[in-house]
Design an enzyme around this catalytic site. Structure first.
Site, PDB file in Angstrom:
ATOM      1  N   GLU A 127      -4.595  25.648 -65.955  1.00  0.00           N
ATOM      2  CA  GLU A 127      -4.164  24.684 -66.969  1.00  0.00           C
ATOM      3  C   GLU A 127      -4.783  23.310 -66.735  1.00  0.00           C
ATOM      4  O   GLU A 127      -5.078  22.571 -67.674  1.00  0.00           O
ATOM      5  CB  GLU A 127      -2.635  24.586 -66.997  1.00  0.00           C
ATOM      6  CG  GLU A 127      -1.990  23.839 -65.846  1.00  0.00           C
ATOM      7  CD  GLU A 127      -2.139  24.492 -64.485  1.00  0.00           C
ATOM      8  OE1 GLU A 127      -2.223  23.764 -63.480  1.00  0.00           O
ATOM      9  OE2 GLU A 127      -2.171  25.742 -64.433  1.00  0.00           O
ATOM     10  N   ASP A 128      -5.010  22.971 -65.456  1.00  0.00           N
ATOM     11  CA  ASP A 128      -5.628  21.679 -65.164  1.00  0.00           C
ATOM     12  C   ASP A 128      -7.098  21.667 -65.553  1.00  0.00           C
ATOM     13  O   ASP A 128      -7.636  20.643 -65.987  1.00  0.00           O
ATOM     14  CB  ASP A 128      -5.449  21.292 -63.697  1.00  0.00           C
ATOM     15  CG  ASP A 128      -5.807  22.410 -62.732  1.00  0.00           C
ATOM     16  OD1 ASP A 128      -6.066  23.552 -63.190  1.00  0.00           O
ATOM     17  OD2 ASP A 128      -5.826  22.158 -61.520  1.00  0.00           O
ATOM     18  N   ASN A 173      13.769  24.899 -63.237  1.00  0.00           N
ATOM     19  CA  ASN A 173      12.392  25.306 -62.945  1.00  0.00           C
ATOM     20  C   ASN A 173      11.675  25.774 -64.200  1.00  0.00           C
ATOM     21  O   ASN A 173      12.200  26.571 -64.975  1.00  0.00           O
ATOM     22  CB  ASN A 173      12.379  26.426 -61.899  1.00  0.00           C
ATOM     23  CG  ASN A 173      10.965  26.838 -61.524  1.00  0.00           C
ATOM     24  OD1 ASN A 173      10.495  27.884 -61.934  1.00  0.00           O
ATOM     25  ND2 ASN A 173      10.285  25.998 -60.769  1.00  0.00           N
ATOM     26  N   ASP A 177      11.099  20.047 -60.152  1.00  0.00           N
ATOM     27  CA  ASP A 177      11.095  21.216 -61.042  1.00  0.00           C
ATOM     28  C   ASP A 177      12.007  22.325 -60.514  1.00  0.00           C
ATOM     29  O   ASP A 177      11.571  23.448 -60.279  1.00  0.00           O
ATOM     30  CB  ASP A 177       9.657  21.717 -61.200  1.00  0.00           C
ATOM     31  CG  ASP A 177       9.474  22.618 -62.415  1.00  0.00           C
ATOM     32  OD1 ASP A 177      10.143  22.368 -63.432  1.00  0.00           O
ATOM     33  OD2 ASP A 177       8.658  23.556 -62.338  1.00  0.00           O
ATOM     34  N   HIS A 209       0.862  27.068 -52.100  1.00  0.00           N
ATOM     35  CA  HIS A 209       0.141  26.178 -53.017  1.00  0.00           C
ATOM     36  C   HIS A 209      -0.095  26.907 -54.328  1.00  0.00           C
ATOM     37  O   HIS A 209      -0.439  28.090 -54.361  1.00  0.00           O
ATOM     38  CB  HIS A 209      -1.196  25.743 -52.418  1.00  0.00           C
ATOM     39  CG  HIS A 209      -1.805  24.567 -53.119  1.00  0.00           C
ATOM     40  ND1 HIS A 209      -2.501  24.699 -54.291  1.00  0.00           N
ATOM     41  CD2 HIS A 209      -1.776  23.248 -52.838  1.00  0.00           C
ATOM     42  CE1 HIS A 209      -2.901  23.506 -54.693  1.00  0.00           C
ATOM     43  NE2 HIS A 209      -2.477  22.604 -53.834  1.00  0.00           N
ATOM     44  N   ARG A 230      -8.028  23.299 -45.946  1.00  0.00           N
ATOM     45  CA  ARG A 230      -8.481  24.077 -47.098  1.00  0.00           C
ATOM     46  C   ARG A 230      -9.776  23.455 -47.597  1.00  0.00           C
ATOM     47  O   ARG A 230     -10.129  22.333 -47.240  1.00  0.00           O
ATOM     48  CB  ARG A 230      -7.419  24.108 -48.204  1.00  0.00           C
ATOM     49  CG  ARG A 230      -7.057  22.772 -48.797  1.00  0.00           C
ATOM     50  CD  ARG A 230      -6.054  22.889 -49.917  1.00  0.00           C
ATOM     51  NE  ARG A 230      -6.578  23.664 -51.035  1.00  0.00           N
ATOM     52  CZ  ARG A 230      -5.946  23.801 -52.189  1.00  0.00           C
ATOM     53  NH1 ARG A 230      -4.775  23.223 -52.374  1.00  0.00           N
ATOM     54  NH2 ARG A 230      -6.480  24.502 -53.173  1.00  0.00           N
ATOM     55  N   ARG A 232      -1.239  24.279 -47.487  1.00  0.00           N
ATOM     56  CA  ARG A 232       0.122  24.502 -46.997  1.00  0.00           C
ATOM     57  C   ARG A 232       0.163  25.673 -46.024  1.00  0.00           C
ATOM     58  O   ARG A 232      -0.450  26.710 -46.251  1.00  0.00           O
ATOM     59  CB  ARG A 232       1.075  24.772 -48.162  1.00  0.00           C
ATOM     60  CG  ARG A 232       1.318  23.553 -49.033  1.00  0.00           C
ATOM     61  CD  ARG A 232       2.252  23.848 -50.172  1.00  0.00           C
ATOM     62  NE  ARG A 232       3.577  24.274 -49.724  1.00  0.00           N
ATOM     63  CZ  ARG A 232       4.719  23.899 -50.311  1.00  0.00           C
ATOM     64  NH1 ARG A 232       4.698  23.077 -51.349  1.00  0.00           N
ATOM     65  NH2 ARG A 232       5.876  24.336 -49.871  1.00  0.00           N
ATOM     66  N   ASP A 285      -0.357  15.871 -56.657  1.00  0.00           N
ATOM     67  CA  ASP A 285       0.437  17.033 -56.274  1.00  0.00           C
ATOM     68  C   ASP A 285       1.314  16.673 -55.077  1.00  0.00           C
ATOM     69  O   ASP A 285       0.889  15.947 -54.171  1.00  0.00           O
ATOM     70  CB  ASP A 285      -0.468  18.218 -55.921  1.00  0.00           C
ATOM     71  CG  ASP A 285      -0.972  18.942 -57.163  1.00  0.00           C
ATOM     72  OD1 ASP A 285      -0.605  18.518 -58.284  1.00  0.00           O
ATOM     73  OD2 ASP A 285      -1.734  19.908 -57.015  1.00  0.00           O
ATOM     74  N   ASP A 304       2.240  18.159 -52.468  1.00  0.00           N
ATOM     75  CA  ASP A 304       1.863  18.546 -51.116  1.00  0.00           C
ATOM     76  C   ASP A 304       0.545  17.909 -50.668  1.00  0.00           C
ATOM     77  O   ASP A 304       0.058  18.181 -49.574  1.00  0.00           O
ATOM     78  CB  ASP A 304       1.788  20.079 -50.974  1.00  0.00           C
ATOM     79  CG  ASP A 304       1.166  20.754 -52.182  1.00  0.00           C
ATOM     80  OD1 ASP A 304       0.571  20.048 -53.018  1.00  0.00           O
ATOM     81  OD2 ASP A 304       1.290  21.986 -52.300  1.00  0.00           O
TER      82      ASP A 304
END
Length: 401
Positions: A181-182, A72, A44, A215, A130, A210, A96, A98
């Protein structure tokens, strides 16, 4: 003609180096076998070598890899939608860039979906530097739904979805949302799915924190959180008739998305931001805050949201400070039966006018407070009442001075 892959792994990547290296290695190591996977990776608009690494991986990997490079888009929804449009697998999994997969993740999740005939499969998630959701991993479950489990508290997109379900309903990520959005996508999938499965006996997904703090879930201003809450609440209201089942699901956006806006951060907000938060919350409270939602929350959660619903910004800071300090809440025992009320700020304050029901605690919540014992509740109550009254009397005297 090549056989249809079992899984399309969709990876949206933006400035993902060096995390992308472990991410792709985890795909390559999947025990399901390379011939059963396709990878659709969307760069992206990265400037850190992400796109170049994806193309290099595509050249040497044993799995089929499609790399798409684009300008992007400003968020994760665009790349995921591009990936969905290109996917050919029976299932899709959103990874994802990462994060990384557990070695047997796709094999176990596909086997579960095929065996149980379910449309969504959740694989156990473990956090690396995390936090990760925990309440839904108690046991592997072949078939459940969003009303019979805790899956409403994991609405990230990193799950296995039957692609036919997504195509039948034209499901895509909302590109107008820059956070949450997820949650919207996954909740809709839960509600439309013919069953949901949970794989809890193998870590399928490693959620990686991260070091650079980039993130996506850590970004975005407070107004975006209200946008996210509004979208999820409206989706639930659209799909679930008013009543207990809707209230059960509404707990999630109220508790996870809206309530933190009236937590410790609220104490450091400017008066302008505080006023704006109340303005943004007002239509959400008017439309979706019900007694059924309130009853499912803990006292301090219910109390804060009650004050937001009643537009009482003058009373909220006392409550937030009290909760932040983790003080022992006092309790009062109602004469009728053994009802227990946690005397957070403004309890039975005539000027505040907050109904006693807002402070009513379930026994399990009350037992968590120091000094409470099922057998000695009366002693605890009398001592707590005296302490609470003295504390709030002292505060009132200081305020008057």
């Amino acid at each position: 003609m090549a056989a249809q892959p079992d899984v399309s792994v969709i990876i949206g990547a933006y400035e993902a180096m060096p995390y992308l290296i472990d991410c792709l290695s985890s795909v390559e190591a999947q025990t399901i076998g390379p011939e059963r996977i396709e990878v659709i990776a969307v760069d992206d608009g990265s400037t850190d070598g992400t796109g170049e690494y994806l193309e290099e991986f595509a050249q040497r990997a044993p799995v089929h890899v499609v790399v798409i490079r684009q300008e992007n888009s400003g968020g994760p929804s665009g790349p995921r939608n591009v990936g969905l449009d290109k996917a050919t697998g029976r299932y899709v999994f959103f990874l994802d860039a990462d994060d990384r997969l557990g070695p047997e993740a796709l094999e176990r999740m596909v086997a579960m979906a095929d065996r149980a005939g379910t449309d969504v499969v959740l694989g156990k998630v473990e956090g690396v530097n995390r936090s990760a959701p925990k309440s839904m991993w108690g046991a592997t479950v072949e078939r459940t739904d969003v009303f019979s489990s805790n899956i409403k508290f994991t609405l990230s997109a990193q799950k296995l979805f039957r692609r036919e379900l997504l195509e039948r309903h034209g499901m895509r990520f909302d590109e107008s949302l820059f956070t949450g959005e997820d949650a919207l996508f996954t909740m809709e999938a839960y509600l439309r799915a013919d069953g949901v499965s949970i794989v809890a006996d193998h870590t399928c997904y490693y959620l990686v924190g991260r070091d650079d703090g980039k993130h996506v879930t850590r970004s975005g201003g407070y107004t975006l959180r209200f946008d996210s809450a509004r979208a999820l609440m409206n989706l639930i209201a659209e799909h679930v008739p008013a009543g207990g089942r809707r209230d059960q699901l509404m707990v999630r956006p109220f508790l996870v998305t809206l309530l933190p806006q009236f937590g410790p951060k609220y104490l450091t907000d400017s008066e302008e931001v505080r006023r704006h938060k109340f303005e943004l919350a007002a239509p959400l409270m008017d439309a979706h805050w019900t007694e059924g939602v309130a009853r499912r929350l803990k006292v301090h959660e219910r109390l804060r949201l009650h004050l937001v619903a009643e537009q009482r910004p003058d009373l909220l800071p006392d409550v937030v400070e009290f909760v932040k300090a983790k003080k022992q809440a006092a309790a009062l025992l109602e004469k009728k039966g053994r009802r227990l009320y946690l005397a957070y700020p403004h309890f039975r304050d005539r000027e505040a006018g907050i109904p006693d029901a807002v402070y009513l605690a379930e026994p399990r919540e009350a037992r968590a407070f120091p000094g409470y014992r099922e057998s000695g509740v009366d002693t605890f109550v009398r001592r707590a009442v005296r302490k609470a009254r003295s504390v709030w009397a002292a505060r009132g005297a200081r305020a008057a001075a």
